[in-house]
Design a protein around this motif. Structure first.
Motif, PDB file in Angstrom:
ATOM      1  N   VAL A   1     -42.357 -34.080 -14.588  1.00 55.25           N
ATOM      2  CA  VAL A   1     -42.172 -32.999 -14.957  1.00 55.25           C
ATOM      3  C   VAL A   1     -41.754 -32.129 -13.889  1.00 55.25           C
ATOM      4  O   VAL A   1     -41.750 -32.201 -12.145  1.00 55.25           O
ATOM      5  N   PHE A   2     -40.104 -31.489 -13.688  1.00 54.02           N
ATOM      6  CA  PHE A   2     -39.587 -31.253 -12.492  1.00 54.02           C
ATOM      7  C   PHE A   2     -40.348 -29.587 -12.570  1.00 54.02           C
ATOM      8  O   PHE A   2     -40.140 -29.159 -13.412  1.00 54.02           O
ATOM      9  N   ASN A   3     -41.770 -29.212 -11.373  1.00 52.85           N
ATOM     10  CA  ASN A   3     -42.380 -28.568 -11.839  1.00 52.85           C
ATOM     11  C   ASN A   3     -41.697 -27.492 -10.739  1.00 52.85           C
ATOM     12  O   ASN A   3     -42.518 -27.901  -9.628  1.00 52.85           O
ATOM     13  N   SER A   4     -41.563 -26.114 -10.847  1.00 59.16           N
ATOM     14  CA  SER A   4     -41.295 -25.600  -9.559  1.00 59.16           C
ATOM     15  C   SER A   4     -41.690 -23.997  -9.884  1.00 59.16           C
ATOM     16  O   SER A   4     -41.593 -24.477 -11.083  1.00 59.16           O
ATOM     17  N   HIS A   5     -41.552 -23.342  -8.607  1.00 62.86           N
ATOM     18  CA  HIS A   5     -42.253 -21.850  -8.638  1.00 62.86           C
ATOM     19  C   HIS A   5     -40.632 -20.969  -7.946  1.00 62.86           C
ATOM     20  O   HIS A   5     -39.341 -22.106  -7.124  1.00 62.86           O
ATOM     21  N   PHE A   6     -40.908 -19.792  -9.044  1.00 60.28           N
ATOM     22  CA  PHE A   6     -39.289 -19.445  -8.715  1.00 60.28           C
ATOM     23  C   PHE A   6     -40.179 -17.353  -7.900  1.00 60.28           C
ATOM     24  O   PHE A   6     -40.966 -17.398  -8.718  1.00 60.28           O
ATOM     25  N   TYR A   7     -40.130 -16.795  -6.786  1.00 55.03           N
ATOM     26  CA  TYR A   7     -40.440 -16.028  -5.981  1.00 55.03           C
ATOM     27  C   TYR A   7     -38.940 -15.164  -6.007  1.00 55.03           C
ATOM     28  O   TYR A   7     -38.410 -16.215  -4.774  1.00 55.03           O
ATOM     29  N   ASP A   8     -39.404 -13.830  -5.616  1.00 55.87           N
ATOM     30  CA  ASP A   8     -37.909 -13.466  -5.132  1.00 55.87           C
ATOM     31  C   ASP A   8     -38.016 -13.358  -3.602  1.00 55.87           C
ATOM     32  O   ASP A   8     -38.509 -12.425  -3.053  1.00 55.87           O
ATOM     33  N   GLY A   9     -37.947 -14.151  -2.658  1.00 55.15           N
ATOM     34  CA  GLY A   9     -37.877 -13.997  -1.367  1.00 55.15           C
ATOM     35  C   GLY A   9     -36.846 -12.805  -0.344  1.00 55.15           C
ATOM     36  O   GLY A   9     -37.970 -12.159  -0.188  1.00 55.15           O
ATOM     37  N   ALA A  10     -35.800 -12.335  -1.212  1.00 57.14           N
ATOM     38  CA  ALA A  10     -35.337 -11.137  -0.523  1.00 57.14           C
ATOM     39  C   ALA A  10     -35.439 -10.281  -1.164  1.00 57.14           C
ATOM     40  O   ALA A  10     -35.952  -9.077  -0.305  1.00 57.14           O
ATOM     41  N   ARG A  11     -35.711 -10.099  -2.135  1.00 58.50           N
ATOM     42  CA  ARG A  11     -36.361  -8.449  -2.262  1.00 58.50           C
ATOM     43  C   ARG A  11     -38.260  -8.137  -2.088  1.00 58.50           C
ATOM     44  O   ARG A  11     -38.407  -6.849  -2.612  1.00 58.50           O
ATOM     45  N   MET A  12     -38.846  -9.765  -1.712  1.00 54.93           N
ATOM     46  CA  MET A  12     -39.931  -9.212  -1.548  1.00 54.93           C
ATOM     47  C   MET A  12     -40.228  -9.005   0.284  1.00 54.93           C
ATOM     48  O   MET A  12     -41.050  -8.208   1.206  1.00 54.93           O
ATOM     49  N   THR A  13     -38.776  -8.292   0.148  1.00 55.20           N
ATOM     50  CA  THR A  13     -38.988  -8.570   1.848  1.00 55.20           C
ATOM     51  C   THR A  13     -38.132  -7.972   2.321  1.00 55.20           C
ATOM     52  O   THR A  13     -37.945  -6.190   2.516  1.00 55.20           O
ATOM     53  N   ILE A  14     -37.144  -8.112   2.608  1.00 57.31           N
ATOM     54  CA  ILE A  14     -35.910  -7.211   2.764  1.00 57.31           C
ATOM     55  C   ILE A  14     -34.717  -6.330   2.074  1.00 57.31           C
ATOM     56  O   ILE A  14     -34.128  -5.879   2.427  1.00 57.31           O
ATOM     57  N   ASP A  15     -34.801  -6.963   0.808  1.00 59.64           N
ATOM     58  CA  ASP A  15     -33.662  -6.696   0.194  1.00 59.64           C
ATOM     59  C   ASP A  15     -33.859  -5.225  -0.606  1.00 59.64           C
ATOM     60  O   ASP A  15     -35.300  -5.782  -2.167  1.00 59.64           O
ATOM     61  N   PRO A  16     -34.182  -4.217  -0.643  1.00 66.54           N
ATOM     62  CA  PRO A  16     -34.501  -2.962  -1.821  1.00 66.54           C
ATOM     63  C   PRO A  16     -33.907  -2.852  -2.740  1.00 66.54           C
ATOM     64  O   PRO A  16     -34.250  -2.202  -3.789  1.00 66.54           O
ATOM     65  N   SER A  17     -32.984  -3.296  -3.509  1.00 68.42           N
ATOM     66  CA  SER A  17     -32.394  -3.127  -4.565  1.00 68.42           C
ATOM     67  C   SER A  17     -33.217  -3.722  -5.673  1.00 68.42           C
ATOM     68  O   SER A  17     -34.148  -4.914  -5.663  1.00 68.42           O
ATOM     69  N   PRO A  18     -33.282  -3.003  -6.790  1.00 67.78           N
ATOM     70  CA  PRO A  18     -33.696  -3.022  -8.707  1.00 67.78           C
ATOM     71  C   PRO A  18     -32.853  -4.443  -8.982  1.00 67.78           C
ATOM     72  O   PRO A  18     -32.207  -4.982  -8.692  1.00 67.78           O
TER      73      PRO A  18
END
Length: 656
Positions: free
Chosen positions: A348-365
């Motif tokens: 099974v293709f097993n991926s993770h997903f976290y929003d790297g930008a919003r966790m660091t430099i992107d302040p947008s909701p």
């Protein structure tokens, strides 16, 4: 969590199988009587009884078992009745990284049972990713800790006994806690001390690091250890010389064999597979691309683990394999298995997903449709690899800087897993949304905020807050002083309408949860799944209400089981409205073409059963499901008008 590195923030065959099937010593081939126990107290007997109390409500073995199967241009999970299954649940849990928990998700089987019951009741979850540790399984070169595995088995049964399927995961982060000094800002988990000592690694240092995942890129001790694993470096131990990866595969074979032997058939049927290695990172590409590294090192390891699964009695279950951790983080993306060829249905293709930008430099909701492209990338990669996709980690922190955006970030992630089309466009292009993605959110920690973890064996560093690991705080639940679990996020985000088992093929699905943007009932409430003005009767029916739409196609052979959707707690028998060709009615009876039933293992969570009568193979059905506990009473005329609109929409968007 399992953490992405640049999550920035956090984060052959038959001969081999024979070798791997052997245990480490002649004295450690049996069950618990032959084991050396080095971890915490034995499991309590209370949860075994708790499991037994719900066993009568657990689905049959045939219905519980899953396989990866074809669906036109893609692959999906199907149960023994041939229904397309969507899995939704949580990781249990980051507590496996903690020595206070004896490297298991729970301190006792009773705690596991309490957590499983709360998860089933509060969210309707039907799957968990259950973490175990190499260090827990093999504390010394010559020891397989069967007592540790027996405790894991009992904890797993607390979930399978409540109708919750299980993905077992060998978890690691930054390779091992034993790479880190007592005074370090960070720690790891995974490999046992004897492996690290034999490696002779330099003093660890992350340099100027503000996020723990940066250790994968700058900490030479962490990088060398990972490089040694992928290259199977030979190390000297008190029991002789062994390859690092060879040692891992031997203990994994022994562990899987023991788990298989200890789990009753019905419980083992509920185990959907094994995740061999959490968030693999390279340790040094040495001039190769990430794609070349996956092909040269990662995929061969997965093939060896697949052979180990076969040797251990897991041949009928897929390996849930993860690509290079950086592949979809938003920074320095590499990998994604595009150079390895088709995986096929034994993986099974097993991926993770976290929003790297919003966790660091992107302040947008987050907003409507913001994660559609990211989830569609996962769908596309699985399709190209000729297997099913699975998102085994996603989420966002619940405290600290940026956590005020978490509710709608998580909401948007679920929205994109339901459909890759933004809500504003869904009614116009529903079929473009792709398959509904199965997933486990990071994470569900019974002990959130109440830990007492001695970090890196340093009594001056006792961690109590959040997850008690590298300053993370991701648990969606916490217990009060009495031990009662409650959700920390708006329950509307977590307790969702979803198609848990569909008799046929899902063609489209979307859900409007109306979750607020803040915590504790605060913040904005805005609908994302906007009904077009051309459907005024449906728009009036769903206004200011939670609702979902499922479109599916009848299979070639007559279904032997109904289509099922998990109903959120606010969708009660008296106030749930169903509109469609299967049934149109306000209120759900206990039987009939649209009926309500309890979820297995719960007396409070419910599911909707849809049973078309005499439909020809290939018939397309559409069902609008509305939680009408609020607002004006729904009239028969309203229902009839909404049904006519839905039928016309279905014929236009899904012509037969």
């Amino acid at each position: 969590m399992g953490a992405v590195s640049f999550r920035v923030t956090r984060r052959a065959a038959s001969a081999l199988a024979v070798v791997l099937a052997s245990t480490l010593t002649a004295g450690n081939t049996g069950g618990p009587a032959a084991a050396t126990s080095t971890t915490g107290p034995s499991a309590t007997s209370g949860a075994s009884a708790a499991s037994a109390t719900v066993r009568s409500t657990t689905p049959s073995t045939a219905r519980t078992s899953l396989a990866v199967a074809a669906k036109r241009q893609s692959r999906v999970f199907r149960d023994g009745d041939g229904r397309e299954v969507t899995l939704r649940g949580f990781n249990v849990s980051g507590s496996t990284k903690l020595y206070e928990n004896s490297l298991l998700p729970f301190r006792s089987t009773a705690d596991a049972a309490r957590s499983a019951q709360a998860m089933r009741d509060l969210t309707g979850a039907n799957v968990i990713r259950f973490l175990i540790s190499w260090e827990g399984v093999q504390p010394s070169p010559s020891t397989i800790d069967h007592a540790y595995l027996d405790r894991a088995v009992e904890q797993i049964r607390a979930f399978t006994g409540r109708g919750i399927r299980v993905l077992v995961d060998y978890h690691q982060d930054l390779y091992s806690s034993h790479l880190f000094d007592q005074g370090s800002w960070y720690t790891g988990d995974g490999a046992p001390e004897w492996v690290v000592k034999a490696g002779g690694y330099p003093k660890e240092s992350c340099g100027v690091c503000f996020l723990w995942g940066q250790n994968m890129q700058t900490n030479e001790a962490v990088r060398r250890a990972a490089r040694d694993f992928w290259r199977d470096r030979r190390i000297s131990t008190p029991e002789g010389e062994v390859g690092v990866q060879e040692a891992f595969l031997r203990q994994a074979t022994a562990a899987m064999t023991h788990i298989r032997q200890r789990l009753p058939e019905q419980d083992f049927a509920a185990v959907i597979g094994f995740d061999p290695f959490n968030e693999p990172y390279d340790g040094g590409l040495e001039g190769e691309s990430g794609l070349e590294w996956e092909k040269t090192y990662l995929m061969p390891f997965y093939q060896r683990f697949r052979a180990a699964m076969d040797a251990a009695g897991w041949a009928g279950k897929p390996a849930f394999v993860e690509p290079l951790v950086f592949w979809n983080t938003g920074f320095f993306e590499e990998g994604g298995f595009t150079a390895v060829g088709a995986l096929g249905t034994r993986y099974v293709f097993n991926s993770h997903f976290y929003d790297g930008a919003r966790m660091t430099i992107d302040p947008s909701p987050a907003s409507d449709g913001v994660y559609g492209a990211a989830m569609n990338e996962i769908r596309d990669r699985a399709r190209a690899l000729a297997t099913a996709p699975f998102v085994s980690e996603f989420g966002h922190k619940l405290s600290g800087n940026g956590s005020d955006r978490t509710p709608w970030m998580v909401r948007a992630m679920y929205q994109a897993m339901d459909s890759g089309v933004p809500g504003k466009n869904w009614w116009r292009t529903p079929a473009a949304g792709g398959d509904v993605l199965s997933s486990t959110q990071w994470h569900w920690d019974l002990y959130s905020g109440r830990h007492r973890e001695v970090m890196n064996r340093n009594p001056a560093k006792v961690r109590t807050e959040g997850d008690a690991w590298n300053d993370e705080d991701f648990s969606v639940v916490a217990a009060d002083a009495s031990g009662t679990l409650a959700t920390r996020l708006d329950r509307a985000v977590l307790d969702r309408l979803y198609p848990s088992a569909v008799a046929g093929d899902v063609l489209a699905f979307a859900y409007e949860d109306l979750a607020r943007s803040g915590y504790g009932g605060a913040g904005q409430q805005r609908a994302w799944l906007a009904v077009p003005s051309s459907m005024p009767n449906i728009a009036a029916l769903v206004r200011d209400r939670r609702f979902g739409v499922l479109v599916w196609r009848e299979p070639a052979a007559a279904p032997v089981a109904p289509t099922e959707l998990h109903l959120p707690a606010s969708f009660t028998a008296a106030t749930t409205v169903v509109v469609g060709d299967v049934a149109t009615r306000a209120g759900l009876p206990a039987s009939g073409p649209a009926a309500i039933a309890t979820e297995a293992g719960s007396s409070t969570a419910h599911r909707l059963l849809l049973s078309p009568s005499g439909a020809a193979p290939g018939t397309v059905h559409a069902a609008l499901v509305v939680g009408a506990a609020t607002g004006p009473a729904v009239t028969p005329a309203q229902l009839a008008a909404a049904a006519a609109e839905l039928a016309a929409w279905k014929e236009q968007r899904f012509p037969t």
